[in-house]
Design a protein around this motif. Structure first.
Motif, PDB file in Angstrom:
ATOM      1  N   SER A   1       0.847  -1.204   0.000  1.00  0.00           N
ATOM      2  CA  SER A   1       0.000   0.000   0.000  1.00  0.00           C
ATOM      3  C   SER A   1       0.875   1.244   0.000  1.00  0.00           C
ATOM      4  N   CYS A   2       0.346   2.319  -0.573  1.00  0.00           N
ATOM      5  CA  CYS A   2       1.084   3.595  -0.555  1.00  0.00           C
ATOM      6  C   CYS A   2       1.125   4.194   0.842  1.00  0.00           C
ATOM      7  N   GLU A   3       0.312   3.656   1.760  1.00  0.00           N
ATOM      8  CA  GLU A   3       0.381   4.151   3.143  1.00  0.00           C
ATOM      9  C   GLU A   3       1.717   3.821   3.795  1.00  0.00           C
ATOM     10  N   GLN A   4       2.481   2.918   3.174  1.00  0.00           N
ATOM     11  CA  GLN A   4       3.793   2.586   3.724  1.00  0.00           C
ATOM     12  C   GLN A   4       4.801   3.722   3.538  1.00  0.00           C
ATOM     13  N   TYR A   5       4.506   4.657   2.640  1.00  0.00           N
ATOM     14  CA  TYR A   5       5.502   5.681   2.323  1.00  0.00           C
ATOM     15  C   TYR A   5       5.477   6.863   3.271  1.00  0.00           C
ATOM     16  N   THR A   6       6.682   7.326   3.597  1.00  0.00           N
ATOM     17  CA  THR A   6       6.841   8.651   4.204  1.00  0.00           C
ATOM     18  C   THR A   6       7.393   9.522   3.093  1.00  0.00           C
ATOM     19  N   ARG A   7       7.350  10.810   3.318  1.00  0.00           N
ATOM     20  CA  ARG A   7       7.886  11.731   2.331  1.00  0.00           C
ATOM     21  C   ARG A   7       9.379  11.454   2.075  1.00  0.00           C
ATOM     22  N   GLU A   8      10.108  11.138   3.140  1.00  0.00           N
ATOM     23  CA  GLU A   8      11.552  10.879   3.021  1.00  0.00           C
ATOM     24  C   GLU A   8      11.809   9.627   2.187  1.00  0.00           C
ATOM     25  N   ARG A   9      11.022   8.593   2.459  1.00  0.00           N
ATOM     26  CA  ARG A   9      11.208   7.323   1.751  1.00  0.00           C
ATOM     27  C   ARG A   9      10.894   7.492   0.263  1.00  0.00           C
ATOM     28  N   LEU A  10       9.875   8.276  -0.001  1.00  0.00           N
ATOM     29  CA  LEU A  10       9.479   8.514  -1.387  1.00  0.00           C
ATOM     30  C   LEU A  10      10.553   9.318  -2.116  1.00  0.00           C
ATOM     31  N   GLU A  11      11.085  10.344  -1.449  1.00  0.00           N
ATOM     32  CA  GLU A  11      12.123  11.163  -2.067  1.00  0.00           C
ATOM     33  C   GLU A  11      13.362  10.317  -2.372  1.00  0.00           C
ATOM     34  N   LYS A  12      13.670   9.391  -1.458  1.00  0.00           N
ATOM     35  CA  LYS A  12      14.826   8.515  -1.661  1.00  0.00           C
ATOM     36  C   LYS A  12      14.615   7.650  -2.917  1.00  0.00           C
ATOM     37  N   LEU A  13      13.403   7.136  -3.064  1.00  0.00           N
ATOM     38  CA  LEU A  13      13.083   6.315  -4.240  1.00  0.00           C
ATOM     39  C   LEU A  13      13.207   7.149  -5.518  1.00  0.00           C
ATOM     40  N   TYR A  14      12.738   8.399  -5.467  1.00  0.00           N
ATOM     41  CA  TYR A  14      12.778   9.251  -6.654  1.00  0.00           C
ATOM     42  C   TYR A  14      14.207   9.687  -6.985  1.00  0.00           C
ATOM     43  N   GLU A  15      15.044   9.841  -5.947  1.00  0.00           N
ATOM     44  CA  GLU A  15      16.450  10.157  -6.243  1.00  0.00           C
ATOM     45  C   GLU A  15      17.097   8.990  -6.982  1.00  0.00           C
ATOM     46  N   LEU A  16      16.801   7.770  -6.528  1.00  0.00           N
ATOM     47  CA  LEU A  16      17.331   6.578  -7.220  1.00  0.00           C
ATOM     48  C   LEU A  16      16.760   6.514  -8.644  1.00  0.00           C
TER      49      LEU A  16
ATOM     50  N   LYS B   1      -3.137   8.704  -1.613  1.00  0.00           N
ATOM     51  CA  LYS B   1      -2.297   8.407  -0.439  1.00  0.00           C
ATOM     52  C   LYS B   1      -0.909   9.021  -0.581  1.00  0.00           C
ATOM     53  N   LEU B   2      -0.332   8.945  -1.767  1.00  0.00           N
ATOM     54  CA  LEU B   2       0.999   9.558  -1.961  1.00  0.00           C
ATOM     55  C   LEU B   2       0.916  11.082  -1.916  1.00  0.00           C
ATOM     56  N   LEU B   3      -0.097  11.639  -2.575  1.00  0.00           N
ATOM     57  CA  LEU B   3      -0.234  13.109  -2.594  1.00  0.00           C
ATOM     58  C   LEU B   3      -0.386  13.665  -1.186  1.00  0.00           C
ATOM     59  N   SER B   4      -1.025  12.863  -0.314  1.00  0.00           N
ATOM     60  CA  SER B   4      -1.302  13.343   1.050  1.00  0.00           C
ATOM     61  C   SER B   4      -0.026  13.555   1.864  1.00  0.00           C
ATOM     62  N   LEU B   5       1.097  13.088   1.354  1.00  0.00           N
ATOM     63  CA  LEU B   5       2.370  13.284   2.067  1.00  0.00           C
ATOM     64  C   LEU B   5       2.883  14.719   1.901  1.00  0.00           C
ATOM     65  N   TYR B   6       2.281  15.457   0.970  1.00  0.00           N
ATOM     66  CA  TYR B   6       2.782  16.806   0.671  1.00  0.00           C
ATOM     67  C   TYR B   6       1.834  17.872   1.228  1.00  0.00           C
ATOM     68  N   ASP B   7       2.376  19.082   1.380  1.00  0.00           N
ATOM     69  CA  ASP B   7       1.614  20.153   2.047  1.00  0.00           C
ATOM     70  C   ASP B   7       0.778  20.963   1.064  1.00  0.00           C
TER      71      ASP B   7
END
Ligand code: NCD
Length: 311
Positions: free
Chosen positions: A6-21, A170-176
């Protein structure tokens, strides 16, 4: 162990790390060509797929992994002989290093993850979630916009059954500072569970009746097809009544040249595909129509997911 259920597993930091990779892979794919050499990925698909299965398999091959696959698990695996999903997973996990699964049940990935000794990656679970689609959707937005804070996003089409929408919210909700607009027939509105989810996250959710309720400067128009395969008989009857007896015409929800011309030059038109009639082909050459680019972003994003899951 890494499971992507589920996308609920993501934090903003974890997502950013994935996108950097993902950015690094996209910039220099050759550097990753052997990263999963000797590994085997299983794609276990119990529902039709073009983009998701091919892009996962292509991503695995581009990382040097081998692929074993069933594209029609209901007929082409022991499910046809009455084997449970759990038993199928217990067997297949002995043949591979990760399982990518698409299935008609909302809780299929959780059930698979509960018995698996190798990572389970949800590639679409009923009307529930489709996390890697949302990962590539947001990656597409990020690549154009840079920042993901303060976005105005209109989700459209089948908000009730659309698993890509559920994961994306769920992913969008990590942002302000997010505002979400929902445009659909009444029957296909977002279910109370997701309306509550947005409310609990402090996100403004605005139900729209037609395109004029969506602001001209909306950042993203995200359309989806009607998920007719999810209807039971009584829901099909309600849809028939709504379509044939309602003031809403089906054209009311179609994005065509005329509709798109009302939106800003910066608005992005996205769709997980496949499309039916909801996006007219006469917008395909508009620079704002990004759905094919979006589908191609599935490769670096899924390469990053596989690398994170296995190495
Ligand atoms: C979506 C899905 O399967 O949920 N397709 C995809 O993976 N790109 C959307 C859909 O089928 O409508």
């Amino acid at each position: 162990m890494y499971n992507l259920v589920s996308c609920e597993q993501y934090t903003r930091e974890r997502l950013e790390k994935l996108y950097e990779l993902t950015d690094q892979i996209a910039a220099n794919p050759a550097a990753y060509a052997d990263k999963l050499k000797g590994k085997i990925i299983a794609t276990l698909f119990f529902e039709p797929s073009t983009r998701t299965r091919f892009s996962f398999e292509s991503a695995a091959l581009r990382l040097g992994a081998g692929v074993i696959s069933t594209e029609n698990g209901n007929a082409g695996s022991s499910t046809a002989k009455g084997e449970t999903l759990e038993d199928t997973i217990r067997v297949v996990m002995g043949y591979c290093d990760a399982i990518i699964i698409r299935h008609s049940e909302d809780d299929s990935s959780e059930r698979a993850a509960a018995v698996s000794s190798v990572p389970i990656i949800n590639a679409g679970a009923g009307s529930g979630e489709h996390p890697t689609q949302a990962l590539l959707d947001l990656y597409t937005i990020r690549a154009k916009r840079g920042s993901l804070d303060g976005l105005k996003v209109a989700v459209m089409g089948d908000l009730r059954h659309g698993r890509t929408i559920h994961s994306l919210l769920k992913l969008l909700s990590l942002y302000d500072g997010l505002t979400v607009y929902g445009l659909s027939r009444e029957l296909f509105q977002l279910t109370p569970k997701y309306v509550k989810f947005l409310k609990d996250k402090g996100i403004k959710y605005i139900v729209c009746k037609d395109f004029s309720d969506i602001p001209k400067d909306v950042d993203v128009l995200y359309h989806t097809r009607t998920q007719a395969e999810r209807f039971d008989k009584s829901f099909s009857e309600r849809v028939w009544d709504a379509v044939h007896g309602a003031p809403q015409s089906s054209e009311q929800f179609v994005v065509n040249k005329k509709i798109l011309s009302k939106f800003s030059e910066q608005t992005m038109l996205l769709h997980p595909l496949p499309r039916n009639e909801e996006i007219d082909t006469n917008v395909d050459n508009d620079p704002r129509a990004l759905f094919f680019e979006q589908a191609h972003n599935g490769i670096p994003v899924r390469m990053a997911v596989l690398l994170t899951a296995i190495s």
